[in-house]
Design a protein around this motif. Sequence first.
Motif, short mmCIF file in Angstrom:
data_model
loop_
_atom_site.label_atom_id
_atom_site.label_comp_id
_atom_site.label_asym_id
_atom_site.label_seq_id
_atom_site.Cartn_x
_atom_site.Cartn_y
_atom_site.Cartn_z
N ALA A 1 0.69 -1.19 0.08
CA ALA A 1 -0.05 -0.02 0.02
C ALA A 1 1.11 1.22 0.08
O ALA A 1 0.57 2.04 -0.55
CB ALA A 1 -0.94 0.00 1.21
N THR A 2 1.94 1.23 0.83
CA THR A 2 2.90 2.45 0.66
C THR A 2 3.50 2.40 -0.49
O THR A 2 3.86 3.56 -0.94
CB THR A 2 4.17 1.82 1.91
N LEU A 3 4.09 1.40 -1.11
CA LEU A 3 4.51 1.75 -2.55
C LEU A 3 3.75 2.34 -3.64
O LEU A 3 4.21 2.75 -4.35
CB LEU A 3 5.26 0.42 -2.87
N SER A 4 2.66 1.84 -3.25
CA SER A 4 1.51 2.18 -4.41
C SER A 4 0.90 3.69 -4.33
O SER A 4 0.55 4.10 -5.20
CB SER A 4 0.62 1.17 -4.53
N ASP A 5 1.30 4.51 -3.27
CA ASP A 5 0.47 5.37 -2.82
C ASP A 5 1.63 6.73 -2.76
O ASP A 5 2.39 6.42 -1.56
CB ASP A 5 -0.27 5.52 -1.70
N PRO A 6 1.79 7.55 -3.50
CA PRO A 6 2.96 8.45 -3.49
C PRO A 6 2.80 9.34 -2.07
O PRO A 6 3.95 9.76 -1.45
CB PRO A 6 2.78 9.45 -4.52
N VAL A 7 1.57 9.52 -1.43
CA VAL A 7 1.32 10.03 -0.22
C VAL A 7 2.14 9.23 1.06
O VAL A 7 2.54 9.85 1.77
CB VAL A 7 -0.04 10.53 0.01
N LEU A 8 1.64 7.93 0.93
CA LEU A 8 1.97 7.13 2.13
C LEU A 8 3.44 6.93 1.95
O LEU A 8 4.25 6.91 2.78
CB LEU A 8 1.34 5.96 2.04
N TRP A 9 3.97 6.79 0.63
CA TRP A 9 5.45 6.68 0.26
C TRP A 9 6.22 7.86 0.87
O TRP A 9 7.42 7.54 1.62
CB TRP A 9 5.49 6.36 -1.13
N GLY B 1 9.13 14.19 10.12
CA GLY B 1 8.82 13.31 8.90
C GLY B 1 7.98 14.09 7.94
O GLY B 1 7.33 15.01 8.65
N ARG B 2 8.06 13.73 6.77
CA ARG B 2 7.13 14.63 5.95
C ARG B 2 5.85 14.33 5.95
O ARG B 2 5.25 13.33 6.00
CB ARG B 2 7.86 14.16 4.39
N ASP B 3 4.77 15.50 5.88
CA ASP B 3 3.56 15.46 6.13
C ASP B 3 2.83 16.36 4.97
O ASP B 3 3.72 17.17 4.59
CB ASP B 3 3.12 15.88 7.27
N TYR B 4 1.88 16.12 4.32
CA TYR B 4 1.32 16.70 3.31
C TYR B 4 0.01 17.56 3.61
O TYR B 4 -0.75 16.94 4.30
CB TYR B 4 1.07 15.96 1.98
N TRP B 5 -0.11 18.80 2.78
CA TRP B 5 -1.44 19.33 3.16
C TRP B 5 -2.33 18.94 2.10
O TRP B 5 -2.00 18.04 1.24
CB TRP B 5 -0.88 20.93 2.75
N LEU B 6 -3.53 19.21 2.45
CA LEU B 6 -4.79 18.51 1.74
C LEU B 6 -4.53 18.73 0.12
O LEU B 6 -4.70 17.97 -0.72
CB LEU B 6 -6.10 19.18 2.36
N HIS B 7 -4.35 20.03 -0.34
CA HIS B 7 -4.19 20.19 -1.68
C HIS B 7 -3.03 19.54 -2.24
O HIS B 7 -2.85 19.16 -3.37
CB HIS B 7 -3.97 21.69 -1.86
N LEU C 1 6.44 17.99 -6.63
CA LEU C 1 6.80 17.78 -7.79
C LEU C 1 8.07 16.86 -7.55
O LEU C 1 8.29 15.56 -8.09
CB LEU C 1 7.55 18.93 -8.49
N SER C 2 8.83 17.07 -6.24
CA SER C 2 10.02 16.07 -5.86
C SER C 2 9.57 14.88 -5.45
O SER C 2 10.26 13.94 -5.56
CB SER C 2 11.04 16.88 -5.15
N THR C 3 8.60 15.06 -4.65
CA THR C 3 7.95 13.68 -4.00
C THR C 3 7.65 12.70 -5.39
O THR C 3 7.56 11.68 -5.44
CB THR C 3 6.84 14.07 -3.29
N ASP C 4 6.91 13.39 -6.20
CA ASP C 4 6.12 12.40 -7.40
C ASP C 4 7.28 11.69 -8.14
O ASP C 4 7.15 10.78 -8.44
CB ASP C 4 4.98 13.25 -8.04
N ALA C 5 8.23 12.53 -8.38
CA ALA C 5 9.52 12.14 -9.21
C ALA C 5 10.44 11.10 -8.45
O ALA C 5 10.58 10.24 -8.98
CB ALA C 5 10.45 13.43 -9.68
#
Length: 507
Positions: free
Chosen positions: A12-20, A32-38, A64-68
């Motif tokens: 699940a972690t590997l398939s989801d960029p947010v969890l990853w 630890g990295r956390d993400y805003w809703l947008h 952008l850097s997370t997704d890459a």
Amino acid sequence: MAVTDKERKLAATLSDPVLWGQAYLYNRDGSGRDYWLHQVEDLRCPAKNIIHLDGRDVGKSIVLSTDALHYAFTTRGGQGLIAAPHQGHLDTIIEEIEFQLDSNPDLMNSIALTKYGKPKIHRKPYFRLEFTNGSVLYFRPAGAYGDAFRSLHVGRVWVDEGAWLTERAWKALRQCLKAGGTLRIYSTPNGLRDTTYYRLTSSDQFHVFRWPSWLNPLWTEDREAELLEFYGGRDSSGWQHEVAGEHGKPSYGAFNVEQFNLCRQDLLEYQKIVITDSELRDCDTEEAAHDRLEMLLNLTPRSGQFWVGGDLGYTNDPTEIVVFQEMEIGERTLLKMILRVHLEHVSYPHIAQIIALLERYYTPAGIGVDNGGNGLAVVQELLTLDKYKGLELEGRLKGYDFGGMTRLAVRDGKEIKKRTKELMTSLINGALQRKQLIFPSDDLEVEDQFTTHTYTLRDGKIIYSKGNDHIIDAVRCAMLIREEGNLDPVGEEVVSLKPVLTNPVFI
């Protein structure tokens, strides 16, 4: 064999960029990295084509850097391109990615090794990362024509500051994306209408995200008031583009990008010097500060004709000072930028000392500075204090009010005037068209500012974009003081470039 809960969680972690990202990435303070809703909405968006209209400070570089990184980490044999108009834009993303690699051993271990056991992190001619699963991330600046894109054929493209890509660069970029590939475009809009970026924001083929600056959870009323004052209200183009993330009023490029690029050369003698207040804090006396500044500038006396321009910001604003050498090459007159001094949080007495040092080493024919910020105080110091009397700057040092009018000529007893900032800009444009100006090709900040400076029209007046223009304003002052110094008064047709103070023409 039954799948364990740990394996399910990992999948699940590997398939989801947010969890990853939350599992592998870190903030600069070590948390630890956390993400805003947008940001979550963007990272989980399944659309093949995504485009952004973003204000500043909304975290687009983080997304952008997370997704890459997630794409490269989880895609076997994947190839992705991170593109931006200039190397300076890419450097911000590269810095973030290198920080993440240094912060997480698991992430660093995913980088492939050379036969000598070193990570396959290539920096020349362009930055490139190679991963153990065969994935490759390419980082390429577009430049004027997109030449760096032409050799690539990738499955995913991320574009930073896409509003500033030239049309030729867009064509080259589109050709390197494989059929069915993913294209994600991030940018602050600039108001230019005749661009691919503008057209794509209205395309049915793209999922559009609009992120105004106030989506940042750290947004405050004080920050809002500060930016409203800086840009001049909610109906100003600066607020609309940089804060609201809207196309806003139509904008136009202040300088021709192709003409500017033709004026860039490798200049071996060029120096860029950065001085901050931290380097002067332990100077207890004026003499100590003078000696420190002279050491930091590290100048050598030069012969020839020189012109100096300065945009002298307040203590909290950067100051830019540029030096041009005027040269005669055959029948052509060239103005070559040989020095740029960038100052951060440096007070006006020290700025005055720096200009005095430049005078001693170059003996410029003219020194032009803006009268805003620290400009007026610096000019007064240099012209009135006894310690600077020996420089004899009267007539050679002048402060210009960008919001005023400049008298160009007197015809039939009537003055012909032009707005000072418009005149300065036209002097630069004329020199670019004649290939009279020579800028250093390796100073990315000069490139960034000249290729992204815009203007809008309001009630028939030209309103120039604000913020990323300190180098340009320094060049403006140098060009105007040179124009004034080279004029040959003849009778009634005399062109007097004496600014006449009026209400500001830009906000």
